[in-house]
Write an enzyme that holds these catalytic residues in place. Structure first.
Site, PDB file in Angstrom:
ATOM      1  N   TYR A  40       0.856  -1.191   0.000  1.00  0.00           N
ATOM      2  CA  TYR A  40       0.000   0.000   0.000  1.00  0.00           C
ATOM      3  C   TYR A  40       0.892   1.242   0.000  1.00  0.00           C
ATOM      4  O   TYR A  40       1.852   1.307  -0.747  1.00  0.00           O
ATOM      5  CB  TYR A  40      -0.978  -0.062   1.182  1.00  0.00           C
ATOM      6  CG  TYR A  40      -2.162   0.866   1.022  1.00  0.00           C
ATOM      7  CD1 TYR A  40      -2.973   0.792  -0.114  1.00  0.00           C
ATOM      8  CD2 TYR A  40      -2.447   1.821   1.975  1.00  0.00           C
ATOM      9  CE1 TYR A  40      -4.044   1.648  -0.286  1.00  0.00           C
ATOM     10  CE2 TYR A  40      -3.526   2.682   1.816  1.00  0.00           C
ATOM     11  CZ  TYR A  40      -4.320   2.590   0.680  1.00  0.00           C
ATOM     12  OH  TYR A  40      -5.385   3.444   0.514  1.00  0.00           O
ATOM     13  N   LYS A  95     -20.269 -20.735  -9.647  1.00  0.00           N
ATOM     14  CA  LYS A  95     -19.557 -20.535 -10.922  1.00  0.00           C
ATOM     15  C   LYS A  95     -18.129 -20.070 -10.653  1.00  0.00           C
ATOM     16  O   LYS A  95     -17.181 -20.494 -11.333  1.00  0.00           O
ATOM     17  CB  LYS A  95     -20.320 -19.500 -11.753  1.00  0.00           C
ATOM     18  CG  LYS A  95     -20.015 -19.532 -13.255  1.00  0.00           C
ATOM     19  CD  LYS A  95     -20.507 -20.825 -13.873  1.00  0.00           C
ATOM     20  CE  LYS A  95     -20.328 -20.832 -15.377  1.00  0.00           C
ATOM     21  NZ  LYS A  95     -21.430 -20.209 -16.091  1.00  0.00           N
ATOM     22  N   GLU A 137     -24.580 -14.542 -16.771  1.00  0.00           N
ATOM     23  CA  GLU A 137     -25.149 -15.787 -16.265  1.00  0.00           C
ATOM     24  C   GLU A 137     -26.603 -15.590 -15.849  1.00  0.00           C
ATOM     25  O   GLU A 137     -26.947 -14.570 -15.227  1.00  0.00           O
ATOM     26  CB  GLU A 137     -24.335 -16.257 -15.053  1.00  0.00           C
ATOM     27  CG  GLU A 137     -24.611 -17.663 -14.613  1.00  0.00           C
ATOM     28  CD  GLU A 137     -23.870 -18.684 -15.468  1.00  0.00           C
ATOM     29  OE1 GLU A 137     -24.230 -19.870 -15.380  1.00  0.00           O
ATOM     30  OE2 GLU A 137     -22.955 -18.309 -16.209  1.00  0.00           O
ATOM     31  N   ASP A 138     -27.439 -16.567 -16.171  1.00  0.00           N
ATOM     32  CA  ASP A 138     -28.809 -16.647 -15.658  1.00  0.00           C
ATOM     33  C   ASP A 138     -29.599 -15.355 -15.857  1.00  0.00           C
ATOM     34  O   ASP A 138     -30.203 -14.812 -14.932  1.00  0.00           O
ATOM     35  CB  ASP A 138     -28.786 -17.030 -14.169  1.00  0.00           C
ATOM     36  CG  ASP A 138     -28.352 -18.474 -13.963  1.00  0.00           C
ATOM     37  OD1 ASP A 138     -28.176 -19.184 -14.967  1.00  0.00           O
ATOM     38  OD2 ASP A 138     -28.190 -18.891 -12.808  1.00  0.00           O
ATOM     39  N   ALA A 196     -36.612 -22.767 -27.373  1.00  0.00           N
ATOM     40  CA  ALA A 196     -36.256 -21.589 -28.167  1.00  0.00           C
ATOM     41  C   ALA A 196     -35.712 -20.485 -27.268  1.00  0.00           C
ATOM     42  O   ALA A 196     -35.818 -19.301 -27.580  1.00  0.00           O
ATOM     43  CB  ALA A 196     -37.469 -21.091 -28.951  1.00  0.00           C
ATOM     44  N   GLY A 197     -35.123 -20.886 -26.136  1.00  0.00           N
ATOM     45  CA  GLY A 197     -34.497 -19.930 -25.237  1.00  0.00           C
ATOM     46  C   GLY A 197     -33.097 -19.576 -25.705  1.00  0.00           C
ATOM     47  O   GLY A 197     -32.673 -19.924 -26.815  1.00  0.00           O
ATOM     48  N   ALA A 198     -32.362 -18.910 -24.815  1.00  0.00           N
ATOM     49  CA  ALA A 198     -31.028 -18.426 -25.171  1.00  0.00           C
ATOM     50  C   ALA A 198     -30.110 -19.561 -25.587  1.00  0.00           C
ATOM     51  O   ALA A 198     -29.378 -19.459 -26.582  1.00  0.00           O
ATOM     52  CB  ALA A 198     -30.427 -17.671 -23.983  1.00  0.00           C
ATOM     53  N   ALA A 199     -30.129 -20.678 -24.842  1.00  0.00           N
ATOM     54  CA  ALA A 199     -29.246 -21.798 -25.161  1.00  0.00           C
ATOM     55  C   ALA A 199     -29.611 -22.426 -26.499  1.00  0.00           C
ATOM     56  O   ALA A 199     -28.734 -22.733 -27.321  1.00  0.00           O
ATOM     57  CB  ALA A 199     -29.296 -22.835 -24.044  1.00  0.00           C
TER      58      ALA A 199
END
Length: 765
Positions: A40, A95, A137-138, A196-199
């Site tokens: 510092y 994660k 994420e999510d 038909a979602g994001a994945a």
């Protein structure tokens, strides 16, 4: 395990001994005033000034280059939906844990309390200077598409929404290999995508990038087939709308070659599978339950190539195969983006790795005799140690070829070696232990089952499918403790002092007396000893009423080892029983021997201990590289303590030429590869990473392993008994529940190996 119990254990895991799953650890010295002055004020001003001159120096002087932000607003958490940012935090911490253990990346979770796309994007842009990369994420669709698109365009660090691209990358690698096995071409196959979602959108885009034709793809959402003539389609759905006049999954599956499931459980029927083309490829990836059960699908179509998102079936499509290694490669070249070329490079590297010979360590970890490329192995396993050496370099090369790398790699061999060094801090050997034990469950005696922690270890071993416990101790006490633990399984309980055990006591006493009567044991004395649980339990193993035993939690080591040596005894041709401890260190597993039994072994005995330790390392999938330790290096001392180690090395070189071993050598030279290479290039250890340490006496071994355990907080598996006739292992006094569970797995594996050797000797396969 009951749902209530499972809930309690999950909550305990996240809350104890301290809340959460991650913490920050200093990487620089901080013990002295000088250290703090450098860390510092005033020393910290110098790197600040260097960064002010050139912002790129932030990578040189700070941790930015190895930190990824894991950012969510909690609108699409697992299968739980929109539960908010606070409730999303355990997942984001998880994660972070995966980033660390698989790729040595420091993940910092950030939960944003907003559903507004503009606010989300602006907030991430404001905090972006802190990080080397952003993992989204999510976040629910369609907002996730817009958030990622804008951040990729507006930031100069890698950004990836793993929910979209992780599944896409892993499933694309699996699909390429499945098509190769089925003898089909991606340009010609008919693909049905449920979801038909994001994945699902990202998966289908990536399949098209590899050659799949839009006209051959049918996508379905909760309302049915997405058709061009359906009103109010989002631009993402419109991209995959079909012109075919079909309305249902039933119709879509007729003559289809590939089914991709990213929707919900049990929507695919056997009739639908039957209607598919020859050699159908089915990726049923809904979690936790797939679109069709694995067993049902395989029984319906013998020609099927099947993958799911589950770890208990072959071909798990697991995002952990992708995101840690993709970010690793991107960070290591300071890439400004993660583009399509980098994702495709990861796909190709994953697909290619599945075709390579599988290391024995991976076969052992997953309970396989031999994993080979084929219908049941189209994608690498998550705990394959080669992933970190193959995926990041492929991603880094693609970044360089795309002109995105700020810091290109020149020494690729050195880079791969550095990547492999990052694997040192993992606990994969524990997973290996447990999975290996589950291959052939054995009956294990818990000699102190009326101790709460011992009973808890037995409960975990039973519920995890590691062992079939046999509980020794006071029956009433054990039953009360079982109630407290909600351990309601019907497990054998034996009290060696109870009347109901009298017949067994008499039987064991006669056998024990017969074996020991020329060693001063009387029949009366033998009967008295059978009231002691360690004698009784050891006789159970000796007589084949159990396969193995663990003891020693509540009693000093010498008092437990005596009955074991008397009852079980040494294996044939073994002169000395010994023990091995496996230490989980930040450089990887270290096998240490002898840590518990032999006080001052001579050279011949040290050589024997080394051979038995090499067998332990090999059993767990590691090629032993062994250093015979001393205070001296290669003849620098003529003292008998050094000479005996030199003699052991000579014996091993003559009689075990296939073992990589050398000595006598000091510990620092053994563990520091560069130091060793520089001073002793003639040594058999030169240029190699030592993973096995053989000590010259008990005090040095025992002190070392306990120092490692207490000062470095290294986890220990052991002491593992070697050289006995049967599988019996003695715990350290006061061992933790986890240590006892691990030792139970060791006892099971030990018994499995003995059974395997016996069958081989008798000529069985």
């Amino acid at each position: 395990m009951s749902k209530q119990k499972n809930t309690r254990e999950a909550l305990d895991y996240h809350s104890k001994p301290q809340p959460g799953k991650i913490k920050i650890v200093p990487t620089k010295p901080y013990a002295t005033q000088r250290d703090l002055a450098l860390a510092y004020s005033p020393g910290v001003a110098e790197p600040c000034l260097e960064i002010a001159k050139d912002p790129r120096n932030v990578y040189k002087y700070t941790a930015k280059g190895n930190i990824v932000a894991i950012i969510s607003n909690g609108t699409a958490v697992l299968g739980l939906g929109d539960i908010g940012p606070e409730a999303a935090k355990p997942v984001m911490e998880g994660k972070s844990l995966l980033f660390k253990i698989f790729a040595d990346i420091d993940g910092i979770d950030i939960e944003l309390d907003t559903k507004d796309v503009d606010k989300f994007v602006e907030t991430v842009k404001i905090i972006a200077p802190t990080f080397g990369g952003i993992n989204l994420e999510d976040i629910k669709a369609p907002e996730a598409f817009e958030i990622e698109r804008r951040l990729v365009e507006e930031l100069d660090i890698p950004v990836m929404h793993d929910d979209q691209h992780g599944t896409a990358i892993i499933s694309a690698a699996a699909l390429l290999n499945a098509l190769e096995i089925a003898g089909k071409q991606i340009e010609k196959v008919r693909i049905v995508v449920s979801g038909a979602g994001a994945a699902a959108i990202s998966c289908t885009r990536l399949y098209k990038a590899f050659g799949a034709k839009g006209s051959n793809i049918v996508m379905l959402d909760s309302k049915g087939v997405i058709r061009k003539d359906r009103p109010q389609l989002s631009k993402e759905k419109l991209e995959f709308a079909t012109t075919r006049k079909i309305d249902s999954l039933d119709q879509a599956m007729k003559d289809a070659d590939v089914f991709i499931g990213l929707s919900r459980a049990d929507i695919v029927t056997p009739d639908m599978l039957t209607a598919m083309a020859d050699d159908p490829i089915v990726f049923a990836m809904a979690n936790p339950d797939p679109e069709i059960a694995y067993g049902l699908a395989c029984n319906t179509r013998k020609d099927i190539i099947m993958a799911t998102g589950r770890s208990d079936h072959p071909n798990q499509v697991n995002n952990v195969l992708g995101f840690p290694f993709i970010f690793r490669g991107a960070l290591d070249v300071k890439s400004t983006k993660i583009n399509e070329a980098m994702k495709m490079a990861a796909v190709k590297a994953l697909a290619a790795l599945a075709k390579e010979p599988v290391p024995e360590q991976v076969n052992i970890a997953y309970g396989e005799t031999r994993l080979t490329f084929g219908k049941d192995y189209i994608i690498p396993k998550p705990f394959d140690p080669r992933l970190i050496a193959e995926i990041p370099p492929a991603v880094a090369r693609a970044a360089m070829e795309s002109g995105l790398a700020k810091e290109p790699i020149e020494d690729w061999d050195g880079y791969k070696e550095a990547l492999l060094q990052r694997l040192g801090s993992d606990n994969k050997i524990v997973r290996l232990l447990h999975n290996r034990a589950k291959m052939g469950i054995k009956k294990i005696v818990f000699a102190e089952a009326d101790q709460l922690d011992v009973l808890k270890a037995a409960q975990i071993a039973h519920e995890e499918g590691i062992a079939n416990p046999i509980l020794l101790g006071n029956k009433e006490v054990i039953q009360e403790l079982k109630k407290e633990l909600e351990f309601d399984a019907d497990i054998p309980i034996i009290d060696p002092n109870a009347e109901e055990a009298r017949e067994k006591r008499q039987q064991y006493a006669k056998k024990y007396w017969k074996n020991r009567r020329r060693s001063g044991v009387t029949l009366y004395g033998a009967r008295i000893k059978m009231h002691e649980r360690n004698y009784f339990g050891a006789m159970m193993v000796s007589e084949g009423d159990a396969d193995g035993m663990i003891s020693g939690y509540s009693r000093a080591y010498p008092t437990v080892v005596k009955p074991i040596l008397e009852v079980i005894g040494r294996a044939s041709r073994v002169k000395k029983v010994a023990t091995v401890n496996i230490m989980i260190t930040n450089r990887g597993p270290l096998f240490l021997a002898d840590t518990s039994i032999n006080i001052d072994p001579n050279g011949e005995e040290i050589a024997e201990i080394a051979q038995m330790t090499a067998n332990v390392a090999t059993t767990f999938g590691f090629k032993p590289v062994m250093a015979l330790l001393s205070y001296a290096n290669f003849g620098s001392s003529s003292h008998p303590h050094a000479r005996k180690v030199r003699e052991a090395a000579k014996i091993l070189h003559e009689h075990c030429p296939n073992i990589v071993v050398d000595g006598e050598i000091q510990t620092d030279f053994a563990l520091n590869k560069e130091l060793h290479q520089g001073q002793f290039p003639f040594s058999k250890l030169a240029g190699k990473k030592v993973n096995t340490l053989i000590f010259p006496n008990l005090e040095s071994a025992n002190i070392t392993y306990k120092l490692l355990k207490e000062l470095n907080k290294a986890d220990s598996i052991g002491p593992i008994m070697v050289g006995l006739r049967k599988s019996v292992h003695i715990l350290q006094l006061g061992a933790s529940v986890d240590e006892m569970v691990n030792m139970t797995a060791v006892a099971v594996i030990d018994s499995q190996e003995r059974e395997k050797r016996k069958k081989a000797k008798l000529g069985y396969k």
